[in-house]
Motif scaffolding. Structure first.
Motif, PDB file in Angstrom:
ATOM      1  N   LYS A  73     -11.327   1.781  30.401  1.00 51.66           N
ATOM      2  CA  LYS A  73     -11.474   3.523  30.728  1.00 51.66           C
ATOM      3  C   LYS A  73     -11.496   3.896  31.738  1.00 51.66           C
ATOM      4  O   LYS A  73     -12.492   3.563  32.642  1.00 51.66           O
ATOM      5  N   PRO A  74     -10.604   4.626  32.521  1.00 59.80           N
ATOM      6  CA  PRO A  74     -10.850   5.340  33.579  1.00 59.80           C
ATOM      7  C   PRO A  74     -12.145   6.335  33.623  1.00 59.80           C
ATOM      8  O   PRO A  74     -12.471   7.153  33.010  1.00 59.80           O
ATOM      9  N   ARG A  75     -12.984   5.988  34.760  1.00 61.34           N
ATOM     10  CA  ARG A  75     -14.120   6.403  35.155  1.00 61.34           C
ATOM     11  C   ARG A  75     -14.170   7.161  36.574  1.00 61.34           C
ATOM     12  O   ARG A  75     -15.009   7.758  36.646  1.00 61.34           O
ATOM     13  N   ARG A  76     -13.092   7.047  37.320  1.00 61.84           N
ATOM     14  CA  ARG A  76     -13.124   7.705  38.750  1.00 61.84           C
ATOM     15  C   ARG A  76     -11.462   7.761  38.852  1.00 61.84           C
ATOM     16  O   ARG A  76     -10.625   6.904  38.413  1.00 61.84           O
ATOM     17  N   LEU A  77     -11.147   8.648  39.410  1.00 63.03           N
ATOM     18  CA  LEU A  77      -9.639   9.234  39.797  1.00 63.03           C
ATOM     19  C   LEU A  77      -9.628   9.621  41.150  1.00 63.03           C
ATOM     20  O   LEU A  77     -10.395  10.676  41.568  1.00 63.03           O
ATOM     21  N   VAL A  78      -8.988   8.925  42.039  1.00 62.92           N
ATOM     22  CA  VAL A  78      -8.810   8.972  43.585  1.00 62.92           C
ATOM     23  C   VAL A  78      -7.401   9.293  43.764  1.00 62.92           C
ATOM     24  O   VAL A  78      -6.544   8.625  43.326  1.00 62.92           O
ATOM     25  N   SER A  79      -7.011  10.089  44.859  1.00 66.97           N
ATOM     26  CA  SER A  79      -5.675  10.299  45.206  1.00 66.97           C
ATOM     27  C   SER A  79      -5.705  10.556  46.663  1.00 66.97           C
ATOM     28  O   SER A  79      -6.679  10.722  47.529  1.00 66.97           O
ATOM     29  N   SER A  80      -4.363   9.999  47.148  1.00 73.26           N
ATOM     30  CA  SER A  80      -4.169  10.299  48.684  1.00 73.26           C
ATOM     31  C   SER A  80      -4.163  12.025  48.847  1.00 73.26           C
ATOM     32  O   SER A  80      -4.416  12.830  47.746  1.00 73.26           O
ATOM     33  N   GLY A  81      -4.097  12.700  49.800  1.00 75.81           N
ATOM     34  CA  GLY A  81      -4.229  14.134  49.953  1.00 75.81           C
ATOM     35  C   GLY A  81      -2.817  14.631  50.214  1.00 75.81           C
ATOM     36  O   GLY A  81      -2.587  15.611  50.711  1.00 75.81           O
ATOM     37  N   MET A  82      -1.802  13.946  49.798  1.00 74.06           N
ATOM     38  CA  MET A  82      -0.469  14.308  49.843  1.00 74.06           C
ATOM     39  C   MET A  82      -0.110  15.233  48.568  1.00 74.06           C
ATOM     40  O   MET A  82      -0.387  15.093  47.679  1.00 74.06           O
ATOM     41  N   THR A  83       0.682  16.271  48.742  1.00 73.60           N
ATOM     42  CA  THR A  83       0.999  17.245  47.614  1.00 73.60           C
ATOM     43  C   THR A  83       1.563  16.406  46.573  1.00 73.60           C
ATOM     44  O   THR A  83       1.203  16.903  45.428  1.00 73.60           O
TER      45      THR A  83
END
Length: 283
Positions: A73-83
């Motif tokens: 189950k997803p408990r963290r959501l991380v992204s690059s800073g690109m649009t």
């Protein structure tokens, strides 16, 4: 990766599951498919088709968050800073908000080369320097959720400037960044609570190929490319070693380039027939 029953039990209780999700189709991906790299943008958004892909990914993670075993189950959501990555995150963040998950930005996961215009083979020469999004720009893309954004990155104050210094990231810088990302992902595995659940990381295809070779201890020059579909994911489980055991830990690859959640009629991404050109020109 085939695991013994004992090893699988240990993964189930102590491993960190990570969904490495490639962003939805971007304007650059569309341009590359058309063979017109000259119009490549430094920091494109997703296409209309890409928005549909991101929505499909969000619906998949909605069901995973509700029905999957706790470790998945997803408990963290991380992204690059690109649009394009942040726009992919937006619908996923909306469905995970009810589970207390807020997006985080980690700039080290940006696409190889950084924010640059024109064909990749020209390395941004002759094009204006672009600097990516600043803090306000990121918040405008994700207006309905709380977003964790670093105060600065590589010495750049995001309250007054975009995160990218400008120009084209060279080979040595990309290689060093892949090592940092490898160390970062193992650190997340070492410091998580066993019951915290999984991490979704929204990233980029060309850099992910480099990252995987570092993670798998493969030479970058090996004649192998790890291809990823738009909004396809790789699911891995990392179990850190403890004490004096050598190495960072055990790694299980549970799924690779999974796209079953994206309807066939809207699937896009790397193909064997065009991968070499895409990787050297305008991914």
């Amino acid at each position: 990766v085939f695991l013994s029953a004992a090893m699988q039990r240990e993964f189930e209780t102590t491993g960190l599951c990570v969904y490495f999700l490639r962003h939805a189709e971007s304007g650059n991906n569309q341009v590359e498919s058309a063979g017109s790299c000259k119009s490549r943008s430094a920091d494109p958004g997703v296409t209309d088709l890409g928005a549909q892909q991101a929505s499909a990914a969000a619906e998949y993670f909605r069901s995973v968050a509700a029905e999957a075993p706790d470790r998945l189950k997803p408990r963290r959501l991380v992204s690059s800073g690109m649009t394009r990555a942040l726009q992919t995150v937006k619908p996923i963040a909306a469905v995970l908000k009810e589970h207390g998950v807020s997006p985080e930005v980690q700039f080290d996961w940006h696409e190889e080369g950084g924010c640059f215009g024109g064909p990749r083979k020209e390395r941004g020469v002759g094009y204006d320097h672009e600097h990516g999004l600043d803090r306000q720009g990121i918040l405008q893309l994700l207006p309905d959720v709380d977003v964790t954004i670093p105060a600065d990155w590589m010495g750049r104050d995001l309250d007054s400037a975009g995160w990218w210094a400008g120009g084209f990231e060279d080979e040595d810088a990309a290689a060093a960044r892949a090592l940092r990302c490898r160390d970062w992902i193992w650190e997340q595995a070492r410091t998580r609570h066993p019951r915290e659940g999984a991490l979704i990381l929204v990233m980029h295809g060309k850099f992910f190929d480099r990252f995987l070779k570092v993670l798998f201890s493969m030479p970058q020059a090996v004649d192998t490319m790890f291809l990823s579909a738009n909004c396809g994911f790789w699911l891995m489980e990392l179990r850190p070693l403890t004490g004096s055991q050598p190495g960072p830990g055990h790694l299980g690859v549970l799924a690779c380039n999974e796209v079953a959640h994206v309807p066939k009629e809207i699937r896009t991404g790397h193909k064997m027939s065009s991968a070499a050109g895409a990787y050297s020109h305008c991914p």
